[in-house]
Structure formats: structure tokens, C-alpha cells
Design a protein around this motif. Structure first.
Motif, PDB file in Angstrom:
ATOM      1  N   PRO A   3     -18.299  -7.858  13.078  1.00 60.59           N
ATOM      2  CA  PRO A   3     -19.655  -7.635  12.546  1.00 60.59           C
ATOM      3  C   PRO A   3     -20.493  -8.914  12.474  1.00 60.59           C
ATOM      4  O   PRO A   3     -21.713  -8.883  12.663  1.00 60.59           O
ATOM      5  N   ILE A   4     -19.843 -10.073  12.216  1.00 58.43           N
ATOM      6  CA  ILE A   4     -20.581 -11.342  12.145  1.00 58.43           C
ATOM      7  C   ILE A   4     -21.258 -11.613  13.490  1.00 58.43           C
ATOM      8  O   ILE A   4     -22.421 -12.003  13.552  1.00 58.43           O
ATOM      9  N   TYR A   5     -20.526 -11.372  14.561  1.00 59.23           N
ATOM     10  CA  TYR A   5     -21.038 -11.706  15.883  1.00 59.23           C
ATOM     11  C   TYR A   5     -21.971 -10.628  16.412  1.00 59.23           C
ATOM     12  O   TYR A   5     -22.939 -10.926  17.118  1.00 59.23           O
ATOM     13  N   GLN A   6     -21.699  -9.368  16.071  1.00 58.48           N
ATOM     14  CA  GLN A   6     -22.605  -8.301  16.504  1.00 58.48           C
ATOM     15  C   GLN A   6     -23.969  -8.475  15.842  1.00 58.48           C
ATOM     16  O   GLN A   6     -25.006  -8.258  16.457  1.00 58.48           O
ATOM     17  N   ALA A   7     -23.941  -8.930  14.580  1.00 58.43           N
ATOM     18  CA  ALA A   7     -25.213  -9.173  13.886  1.00 58.43           C
ATOM     19  C   ALA A   7     -25.978 -10.317  14.552  1.00 58.43           C
ATOM     20  O   ALA A   7     -27.187 -10.438  14.389  1.00 58.43           O
ATOM     21  N   ARG A   8     -25.281 -11.140  15.317  1.00 56.56           N
ATOM     22  CA  ARG A   8     -25.930 -12.253  16.022  1.00 56.56           C
ATOM     23  C   ARG A   8     -26.265 -11.886  17.466  1.00 56.56           C
ATOM     24  O   ARG A   8     -26.635 -12.750  18.251  1.00 56.56           O
ATOM     25  N   GLY A   9     -26.060 -10.626  17.836  1.00 57.00           N
ATOM     26  CA  GLY A   9     -26.492 -10.161  19.149  1.00 57.00           C
ATOM     27  C   GLY A   9     -25.416 -10.092  20.204  1.00 57.00           C
ATOM     28  O   GLY A   9     -25.680  -9.651  21.326  1.00 57.00           O
TER      29      GLY A   9
ATOM     30  N   ARG B  45     -22.283  -8.651  22.250  1.00 56.15           N
ATOM     31  CA  ARG B  45     -21.821  -7.286  22.509  1.00 56.15           C
ATOM     32  C   ARG B  45     -20.358  -7.298  22.929  1.00 56.15           C
ATOM     33  O   ARG B  45     -19.913  -8.228  23.588  1.00 56.15           O
TER      34      ARG B  45
ATOM     35  N   HIS C 263     -32.495  -6.541  23.112  1.00 55.67           N
ATOM     36  CA  HIS C 263     -31.456  -6.288  22.099  1.00 55.67           C
ATOM     37  C   HIS C 263     -31.357  -7.483  21.150  1.00 55.67           C
ATOM     38  O   HIS C 263     -31.290  -7.321  19.924  1.00 55.67           O
TER      39      HIS C 263
ATOM     40  N   VAL D 209     -32.030  -7.344  16.931  1.00 49.92           N
ATOM     41  CA  VAL D 209     -31.079  -7.662  15.854  1.00 49.92           C
ATOM     42  C   VAL D 209     -31.382  -9.011  15.183  1.00 49.92           C
ATOM     43  O   VAL D 209     -30.660  -9.442  14.293  1.00 49.92           O
TER      44      VAL D 209
ATOM     45  N   SER E 135     -31.331 -12.022  16.556  1.00 49.14           N
ATOM     46  CA  SER E 135     -30.288 -12.982  16.941  1.00 49.14           C
ATOM     47  C   SER E 135     -30.805 -14.417  17.071  1.00 49.14           C
ATOM     48  O   SER E 135     -31.923 -14.651  17.535  1.00 49.14           O
TER      49      SER E 135
END
Ligand code: COA
Length: 212
Positions: free
Chosen positions: A158-164, A166, A192, A196, A198
Motif C-alpha cells: 500500500p505504501i508504494y501503490q499510494a506513490r503510484g 503498479r 495514473h 494518486v 504520486s
């Protein structure tokens, strides 16, 4: 509110930069030992328990960059980035990220982000995003990277998905970090990244618009 203030101060007083001297690299190696071995208890094959450092031959390769935040003597956090020109990804990276199975990956320059770490007091602050932004801007400006790869543990996804970033592939077993999920941020995924919020979008948007 307090968190926002701390975050703002952290970003202002922990500027990110590229390590250029042996002393800076040594300080990063020591910080790695403190975080991965002493704090997290990782059984790292690249740890030197006598010198209390984590470092390997990859860290000294020409295409390996070390970004850090804080003072050169006592960095607060750091990130290792391995960059490669189009079609020139190192063999271990090709295998780790399954580059052969990503259409077009060999036609662009890319990089691999590993060893992202911060001292506990600065986790969750803007200092982390500031350092990631500096590195992201640099790899596009200086090396023309269009793909930024990394892996993370399932819990950190989740930390990295919140930063864009994939997910795009299977999880892999890593000798040092256990189960890892490959993730990628791409310059051609700007919509994208913007959606988010990013750090990659902030780092790349201006540069890429200039290129159009
Ligand atoms: C990686 C790192 C720099 C990210 O910093 P950050 O973006 O500021 O994110 P945080 O550390 O604040 O973590 C965000 C959330 O993820 C959680 N989290 C962090 N690592 C986790 C893990 N391995 N498993 C599960 N959850 C995790 C945190 O508890 C936090 O949860 P919260 O928001 O509910 O408090 C920082 O977590 C760190 O230095 N960790 C130690 C080194 C490390 O594990 N690096 C990654 C492997 S190379």
C-alpha cells in the motif's frame, strides 16, 4: 497538524543528495546495518558483522547511485538506484523483474530502486517523499529512465501503490528480504500518477512536458 509540521521541517532540513565520496557511502552502509540487521533482524548475506556495514560489489558498480537525506556523516535515510541504458539491464535485474516478459521494456532506459530506508523518527514524514522525488527527477533528467522498478514486501505494497507504483507480476522469493512483489512506475503512466498524487508525477510532469 503536528505531523504536518514535523513533516515540513523534515523535508526542509533533510535535503536529499547523491553520495559522491567514500565517506558518504560508508555512512550509508552503516545506516543499512543499523536498520536491516539491528532493527529488523534480517540475516543478510551482504552484512559485515565485524565492520557493522551492509554493502556489496553491486553498490560499487558504475551504474549504481546512492541517494541520501540528512547529514553526510549521519544520514537519516537512503535509497540505492541502479540505472541502465535501453537494452542494457544487468542480468540479475532482467531476471528479477522478468523484463523479457514486459513488451517494450528493452527499448527504454530504466532503473531499479532498492534499500529504501529511513531512521524511525523520519518515517511517515515528507522527508521520504522528498528523497524519492529527488532520485526520480534525477534518473529521468540525467539518464532518461522511463521505467522505475522496485520490489516490496506484501505488507508494504500500500505504501508504494499510494506513490503510484503498479504491480504487474508474480511475487518472488528473495534470499535477503523474503517474499517480494515486483512493482513499476512508468513515465507513460502520468495520468495514473497524477490521480494518486504520486511523487513521480511531481518529479516527472514538467520534464516530460518539455520533451513533447
Ligand atoms: C520503507 C520506508 C522508508 C517507508 O517509509 P514511509 O513511506 O514514510 O512509510 P512508513 O514507514 O510510515 O509506513 C507506512 C505504513 O506502512 C506500514 N509498514 C511499513 N513497513 C511495513 C511492513 N514491512 N509490513 C507491514 N506494514 C508496514 C507502517 O506501519 C505504516 O502504517 P501506518 O500508516 O498504519 O502507521 C520505511 O518504512 C523504512 O525505512 N522501513 C525500514 C526499511 C525497510 O523496510 N525498507 C524497505 C525494504 S528495502
Amino acid at each position: 497538524m503536528l505531523h504536518q509540521i514535523v513533516s515540513h521541517i523534515a523535508r526542509r532540513w533533510q535535503p536529499a543528495r547523491l553520495a559522491t565520496t567514500p565517506a558518504e557511502r560508508r555512512a550509508i552502509a552503516r545506516l543499512r546495518y543499523q536498520i536491516y540487521v539491528e532493527e529488523q533482524g534480517d540475516a543478510r548475506p551482504d552484512a559485515d558483522h565485524h565492520a557493522r556495514v551492509v554493502w556489496s560489489s553491486i553498490d560499487d558498480e558504475a551504474g549504481t547511485l546512492h541517494y541520501y537525506a540528512g547529514s553526510p556523516e549521519r544520514p537519516a535515510g537512503s535509497l540505492r538506484v541502479r540505472v541502465w541504458a535501453a537494452g542494457r539491464a544487468p542480468a540479475d535485474v532482467r531476471e528479477r523483474y522478468g523484463l523479457a516478459r514486459i513488451p517494450g521494456a528493452d527499448r527504454v532506459a530504466g532503473c531499479d530502486n532498492t534499500f529504501l530506508m529511513f531512521r524511525r523518527s523520519l518515517r511517515g514524514t515528507a522527508a521520504v517523499a522528498a528523497m524519492l522525488s529527488t532520485a526520480a527527477r534525477d534518473v529521468v533528467d540525467r539518464f532518461g529512465c522511463h521505467l522505475v522498478f522496485a520490489t516490496c514486501s506484501p505488507g508494504q505494497l500500500p505504501i508504494y501503490q499510494a506513490r503510484g507504483f503498479r504491480t504487474y507480476a508474480w511475487a518472488i522469493a528473495d534470499r535477503s528480504f523474503g517474499l517480494q512483489v515486483p512493482i513499476v512506475g512508468a513515465t507513460f503512466d502520468l495520468d495514473h500518477l497524477k490521480r494518486v498524487g504520486s511523487h513521480l508525477w511531481r518529479a516527472w510532469a514538467r520534464h516530460l512536458r518539455r520533451e513533447e
